[in-house]
Enzyme design. Structure first.
Site, PDB file in Angstrom:
ATOM      1  N   ASN A 102      18.179  84.112  67.564  1.00  0.00           N
ATOM      2  CA  ASN A 102      17.983  85.083  68.647  1.00  0.00           C
ATOM      3  C   ASN A 102      18.465  86.423  68.116  1.00  0.00           C
ATOM      4  OD1 ASN A 102      17.982  86.565  71.031  1.00  0.00           O
ATOM      5  ND2 ASN A 102      19.920  85.721  71.740  1.00  0.00           N
ATOM      6  N   HIS A 504       7.003 118.230  95.656  1.00  0.00           N
ATOM      7  CA  HIS A 504       7.031 118.899  94.349  1.00  0.00           C
ATOM      8  C   HIS A 504       6.078 118.240  93.355  1.00  0.00           C
ATOM      9  CE1 HIS A 504      10.318 121.384  95.746  1.00  0.00           C
ATOM     10  NE2 HIS A 504      10.932 120.293  96.164  1.00  0.00           N
TER      11      HIS A 504
END
Ligand code: M6R
Length: 606
Positions: A102, A504
């Site tokens: 891993n 906005h």
């Protein structure tokens, strides 16, 4: 990312290895594989398949040889696609040594070139395969001593790794190593286990040993030897696992995620218990606020959203300046950090690489580190000066739910603690907050009792191409969390906005029929009216409003009522319907709820 298990002992190895993989599959599900050392001797027995663990189980049949030691892997692909060949375990050219991994080996290209020159034949596109060839040569050089070989190999690797290896000449022995990637030992009676996390062996033993950075572990059925990379034998750091094995079961629910959503009243209560009147001195002893000029919260994903909520509460209640940083960005902008900075990493797993690296950066610049974590014995708390554990229990679904609400509770507890010791909060204020915190489990229960109709409502929007979430104040990070949940589970466009920001730019996204989930500030808050105006703005442009509110709201097309609560605590209640929306949408769209595509539970690579 990637689940790893190892078993050696009295039982037939296939069963505990498979069981461990089932419990760790949430860490990655691109492929699965097993290698067993055969009792009768001879080559290792290896099977691996692309796709979920079920694909591997389908081909196992009843021809599995007798074996009492084995390793298993469930993969989240990094180097090399999710194919049978790239699945782990990988073997050396003699087929005698099997390795699972891993993490990421950063120097694998140069290692591979060197190994190919020496005659090694590679079969996969993975970074891992270089390690098995390297280990094979090293084992020969060390006259068959696999642990010594592993130590030598670790010294040659760059990057992050958990490695487990097994060799057919020593069938009962498994050797593991870790750097920047998790590995724990489970201590049994006549049997021992290795796994990425305790879920991998929780049903067999509650006794565990944590492994530190660059440590090598060598196990047989009745021995466990931990050494550092130089071979010095270390005293094992033992601990007891408090999680119940049943906590890692679905317990009658269709999915882990649903179970975890419904567990929240309990996990919130567990995280609060004994802490509202003051944090345990054992916890706080490790941090001294003297001279602290700035608090920096670092986290990823859902934990980052918990941190954003934490900023509101900690700043207001303690007067401290709080910054919240995405861990993956933090160290690369080389922020100014010093001994007067208190860093708070938040992590469910305690293994998230981005968070770990950001925290190490801060530490190396002198910062004090107080982590918030759900996983005992994991790397982040181990490397912190102090830790406040959340008590959410094992979270198996990839989408975080109960860990998030537990992280919110941790933020409030820290805000309360800092406000108390800095003398910013009056006794009456402390009491009021404490009272509200104590009522949260019952209020979440109330929300859960009323969410059922939301499931049918969610299905009405199953073909929507986009869903927006609006909030203000602490409702803004809640909106971000609602959008993240929907993205990861429903695979649809979802965004969270601060209500006041719409005009906005984002308001251009609103079209006829766009579903907008509005998290209303408490009715008594000054922001309630502002948010009501924001809702009118989107409604006028065709949006359908699903409002989460503690009061009636005429402009809502659909209203989800939640109980009234202290303004700062509202995310704990408001997020529950958002979790349910994401859950239901995943089902409606035919997606895998517990293991959404492309994801893994614990992100242990950068
Ligand atoms: O284990 P961590 O809390 O450090 O994980 C951080 C994120 O990867 C995690 O919260 C992720 O965003 C969740 N899967 C979202 O549901």
């Amino acid at each position: 990312m990637c689940g790893i298990v190892g078993y050696t002992g009295k039982a037939a190895a296939l069963s505990p290895v498979l069981e461990g993989l089932r419990r760790l599959e949430y860490r990655g599900y691109d492929s699965a594989g097993i290698a067993l050392a055969v009792d009768a001797g001879g080559p290792l027995w290896v099977e691996k398949r692309a796709g979920k663990l079920g694909n591997l189980e389908e081909i196992l049949g009843d021809q599995v040889p007798a074996s009492h030691a084995g390793i298993g892997h469930t993969r989240w692909a990094t180097h090399g696609g999710p194919t049978d060949t790239n699945a782990h375990p990988h073997l050396d050219n003699e087929g005698k040594l099997a390795l699972i991994h891993n993490g990421i080996i950063e120097n694998y290209v140069e290692l591979r070139a060197e190994l190919e020159k020496r005659g090694h034949i590679f079969k996969s596109e993975t970074d891992t395969e270089s390690v098995v060839h390297l280990l094979s040569d090293a084992r020969k050089a060390h006259h068959g001593d696999l642990a010594a070989a592993m130590r030598e190999v670790c010294g040659q690797l760059r990057g992050s790794f958990t490695l487990l290896a097994i060799h057919s000449d020593e069938p009962g022995r498994i050797v593991g190593a870790r750097r920047n990637s998790p590995l724990v030992v489970g201590v049994g009676d006549g049997e021992n286990f290795l796994a990425s996390d305790v879920a991998g062996f929780i049903e067999f033993t509650k006794h565990a040993i944590e492994l530190g950075q660059d440590e090598i572990v060598d196990i047989t059925s009745n021995s466990i030897v931990v050494t550092d990379i130089n071979g010095t034998v270390l005293e094992p750091r033992k601990y007891e696992i408090s999680w119940d094995a049943s906590a890692a079961e679905r317990g009658g629910y269709d999915h882990f995620m649903l179970k975890e959503i419904y567990e929240q009243p309990k996990t919130i209560a567990d995280t609060l218990i004994g802490r509202v009147a003051g944090l345990d001195p054992e916890i706080t002893a490790g941090i001294d606020l003297t001279g602290v000029t700035k608090v920096v919260i670092i986290a990823c994903g859902t934990a980052f959203h918990a941190g954003l909520v934490g900023k509101y509460a900690i700043e207001k209640w303690s007067g401290l300046t709080v910054e919240v940083e995405l861990a993956s960005e933090y160290r690369y902008r080389e922020p100014s950090v010093d001994a007067n900075t208190l860093v708070i990493p938040i992590s469910q797993s305690g293994e998230t690489m981005d968070t770990l690296m950001a925290m190490r950066y801060a530490r190396s610049h002198g910062a004090r580190v107080f982590s918030v974590c759900n996983t005992n014995g994991s790397t982040i708390p181990r490397e912190s000066d102090a830790v406040l554990y959340t008590h959410a229990g094992p979270e198996i679904a990839v989408a975080s739910t109960k860990a998030f609400t537990a992280q919110l509770i941790a933020m409030y507890l820290l805000g309360l603690h800092f406000g108390r010791i800095r003398g910013v909060l009056s006794d009456a204020e402390q009491e009021a907050i404490a009272l509200e915190l104590a009522e949260l489990p019952a209020k979440v229960e109330q929300v859960l009792e009323t969410v059922e109709p939301l499931r049918a409502l969610t299905r009405q929007f199953k073909d929507a191409t986009s869903m927006l979430f609006l909030g203000r104040h602490v409702g803004f990070p809640t909106a971000l969390e609602g959008a993240l949940k929907l993205k990861e589970l429903a695979y649809m466009h979802a965004e969270g906005f601060a209500g006041g920001e719409l005009k906005h730019g984002p308001i251009a996204l609103i079209d006829q029929g766009t579903p907008v989930v509005a998290i209303m500030p408490s009715a008594h808050s000054v922001l309630a009216e502002k948010m009501a105006s924001n809702i009118q703005e989107v409604k006028a442009r065709g949006a359908i409003i699903i409002a989460i509110s503690d009061a009636p709201l005429a402009s809502a097309d659909h209203l989800i009522r939640i109980p009234a609560v202290h303004d700062f605590l509202q995310p704990v209640l408001a997020v529950v319907p958002l979790q349910v929306i994401a859950y239901e949408m995943a089902i409606a769209r035919g997606n895998d709820v517990d293991q959404p595509r492309n994801l893994a539970k614990s992100v242990t690579v950068e």
